[in-house]
Design an enzyme around this catalytic site. Structure first.
Site, mmCIF file in Angstrom:
data_model
loop_
_atom_site.group_PDB
_atom_site.id
_atom_site.type_symbol
_atom_site.label_atom_id
_atom_site.label_comp_id
_atom_site.label_asym_id
_atom_site.label_seq_id
_atom_site.Cartn_x
_atom_site.Cartn_y
_atom_site.Cartn_z
ATOM 1 C CD GLU A 1 -6.667 57.557 -46.521
ATOM 2 O OE1 GLU A 1 -6.274 57.110 -47.625
ATOM 3 O OE2 GLU A 1 -6.151 57.215 -45.441
ATOM 4 C CG HIS B 1 0.828 60.807 -38.543
ATOM 5 N ND1 HIS B 1 1.927 60.443 -39.283
ATOM 6 C CD2 HIS B 1 -0.064 59.794 -38.674
ATOM 7 C CE1 HIS B 1 1.709 59.244 -39.828
ATOM 8 N NE2 HIS B 1 0.515 58.836 -39.472
#
Lengths: 327, 325
Positions: A60, A129
């Site tokens: 990322e 998440h």
């Protein structure tokens, strides 16, 4: 008017951007061959090729930073980060990088980067998440932050974000992807600095954004059956906040409930409440209420997850309380 | 020295290194005198790398740097007055006084900072190179960083991306063996940094960072390979900072013998001695050069001192691009 889903509206927005501007490209984890973890980019690799639909490794910081660099160098990258929880791995590049470069360089650099990411809970994917950190990004000067909550905004916000010369973060709540709705070609472009009144009403302002909007609209309908006429304000822009629209609504209804899937402490709901207190306190007939997520990591078990999140009945009862406390 | 050098080029390299050295020493003095504040990281001892490597680049190439970047900026052609004025917090500074010592930018010279999160510039450099690769522009993006950056995840993510996508990045690691106060051997299990880059299939070379001619020659070869489309290259330039990490650093962690040992390899003395031995420069010419450098540094200081402060009303300027109405 065209009827479609939020997911397909996003895909069409990408297709349009990729077709109309050679500087635009999409990169992120599984956006190409897989078609996107939420299938937003399904078919785009075949249509636009792997130079412009770039599968990235799981890095990322690396690929968000590469987006910062490519934008600085004149491209118009769209970077998809799979979920907001993963975006924390790229937060340095966003907050120390994208957000600072223009100001810190004395205006020499521009970072016309668009970062999209899924946010929110409701799919039982537990505490790594499911979170809503939109407020963390909305806190940062130098960023523009928005959340499309309707099919129309899903269809047209991307173009507005790509037109913007500064870094824009778009938050897509994961429960919205399957939502059906309409978009109106005549009502483009979307203004990334304006909130939208999704339902007009005179008794109470229900102020929200993103994935909570459908719940709030449902609550408003339920309140209507109880004779309470709620106005629903969809913030859309999380930075800068459209304070003018918020205050205008509150000055009309004299009551406000702010609904935010983030945790209450330090939340966007807190910021909205503070703005109301600063500039419209004497217009209020009741204290502002907030409906936020419980302050726990979002749990897996369905009943616990439901218990942790804002729900229609909580919104309805909060609205009834503020209306009932009318002196 | 590893290579022969003409008088003209030798003197040019020497002059630039001497200038950077004197500029940095003057910064330290001006810091002590209160004209410069914040963090100040000096490049004394490492001058050969910026001086040598920058000559391998064309004006069309991109440079991304770190917070120890005065030398890079000056070698790239950023006016020393603008560098000094930036440290004085003046609006005439390279970044209008917003960045200070660690955040020099000069887009007109494709000098893209000035990044003070260790390894933070690497993904940015990768993205700039990606833009060039996608547009078929034959430009090199040179990215400077230190040995400390090699321990960061962003280094590894950047190596992988650059190699995977065959991007035109020249990674230049200035290995001065200390990440702030921690020696490489106390921080990294693999101390051969070039080997780490090689692990990502990035062709790598180790070069004596105290030898400006060696740095230039190696950087030139690497930059040409990158420019020709051969993908990224990694240079590990072994060097040493003669001063502490920053002005706050009492430098308690480096053995005196080690510092003295490296000072005997001073890149400036080395080139100077080599030019003298080869009769390429005379003692009086050297003294004239010193005086010239001193004068130029003083001119930069005067420029900075004469500068003005950005009006406070401009505090929010350039935060966001003004919107068309």
């Amino acid at each position: 008017m065209t009827t479609t889903t939020y997911r397909e509206a996003l895909r069409e927005a990408h297709r349009e951007a990729l077709s109309s501007d050679p500087r635009v490209f999409l990169m992120g984890e599984d956006v190409g061959r897989y078609g996107g973890v939420f299938a937003v980019s399904l078919g785009l690799l075949e249509e636009f090729g792997d130079d412009r639909i770039r599968d990235t490794p799981l890095s990322e910081a690396g690929f968000v930073g590469a987006g910062v660099g490519a934008a600085t160098a004149g491209m118009r990258p769209i970077v998809e980060v799979m979920t907001i929880n993963f975006s924390l791995l790229a937060m340095d590049q966003i907050v120390n990088g994208a957000a600072t470069l223009r100001h810190m360089s004395g205006g020499q650099l521009s970072v016309p980067l668009v970062i999209r990411m899924a946010t929110g809970a409701g799919k039982q994917v537990a505490a790594q998440h499911s979170h809503s950190f939109e407020n963390w990004y909305a806190h940062v000067p130098g960023l523009r932050v928005a959340a499309p909550a309707t099919v129309h905004d899903a269809r047209f916000m991307l173009a507005a974000a790509l037109d913007d010369p500064d870094p824009v973060i778009l938050f897509e709540h994961m429960l919205l992807y399957n939502m059906s709705g309409e978009f109106d070609d005549a009502a483009r472009p979307v203004d990334l600095e304006r909130a939208a009144i999704r339902r007009s009403g005179g008794d109470v302002s229900l102020i929200t954004y993103g994935g909570s909007l459908p719940k709030v609209l449902e609550a408003a309908e339920e309140l209507a059956t109880a004779g309470i006429d709620a106005e629903v304000v969809d913030l859309r822009a999380l930075r800068p906040l459209d304070v003018e629209t918020i205050l205008a609504s509150v000055r009309k209804t004299h009551r406000a409930v702010v609904i935010d899937e983030g945790w209450r402490t330090g939340s966007l709901a807190g910021e909205v409440s503070a703005r109301i207190a600063e500039d419209a306190l004497y217009d209020l007939d009741a204290p502002v209420e907030r409906i936020c997520s419980s302050e726990v990591p979002i749990p897996y078990a369905r009943h616990l997850e439901v218990a942790a999140l804002p729900r229609v009945e909580l919104i309805v009862s909060a609205a009834k309380r503020v209306v009932g406390s009318d002196g | 020295m590893t290579a022969e050098v003409s008088r003209e080029r030798g003197v040019e390299l020497l002059r630039e290194m001497m200038f950077i050295r004197r500029f940095e020493e003057r910064c330290a003095e001006l810091y002590s005198a209160g004209f410069i504040r914040g963090f100040l990281h000096l490049y004394v001892g490492e001058e050969a790398i910026a001086t040598g490597a920058m000559r391998a680049l064309s004006p069309e190439d991109n440079v991304v740097s770190t917070y120890r970047e005065h030398g890079h900026a000056i070698a790239r052609g950023v006016p020393p007055g603008a560098v000094m004025a930036e440290m004085f917090g003046k609006v005439e500074g390279a970044s209008r006084g917003r960045g200070g010592s660690m955040h020099l930018f000069d887009v007109s010279r494709r000098f893209y900072g000035g990044h003070a999160i260790v390894a933070g510039g690497l993904p940015v450099a990768v993205g700039m190179a990606l833009a060039d690769a996608m547009r078929n522009e034959r430009r090199v993006t040179a990215c400077f960083f230190g040995d400390g950056a090699v321990a960061e995840g962003a280094f590894h993510e950047s190596m992988n991306l650059a190699a995977l996508w065959n991007l035109p990045v020249l990674f230049i690691c200035e290995n001065n063996f200390y990440a702030m106060g921690t020696h490489l051997s106390r921080a990294q299990a693999e101390t051969n940094l070039a080997r780490k880059a090689a692990g990502y299939h990035v062709p790598s070379e180790v070069v004596d960072g105290m030898d400006v001619l060696a740095v230039e020659a190696t950087a030139r070869r690497a930059a040409e390979a990158v420019r020709a489309g051969a993908g990224p290259r990694f240079l590990e330039c072994q060097t040493y900072r003669f001063r502490a990490h920053s002005m706050y650093d009492p430098d308690r962690y480096r053995p005196k013998e080690e510092i003295e040992g490296w000072k005997r390899r001073d890149p400036i003395a080395r080139l100077r001695d080599s030019l003298c031995t080869g009769d390429l420069i005379r003692e009086d010419e050297l003294r004239a050069l010193e005086a010239e450098v001193e004068g130029d540094v003083e001119e930069a200081r005067r420029f900075a001192e004469a500068g003005s402060l950005e009006p406070v009303e401009d505090l929010l300027r350039d935060l966001m691009t003004p919107r068309a109405l």
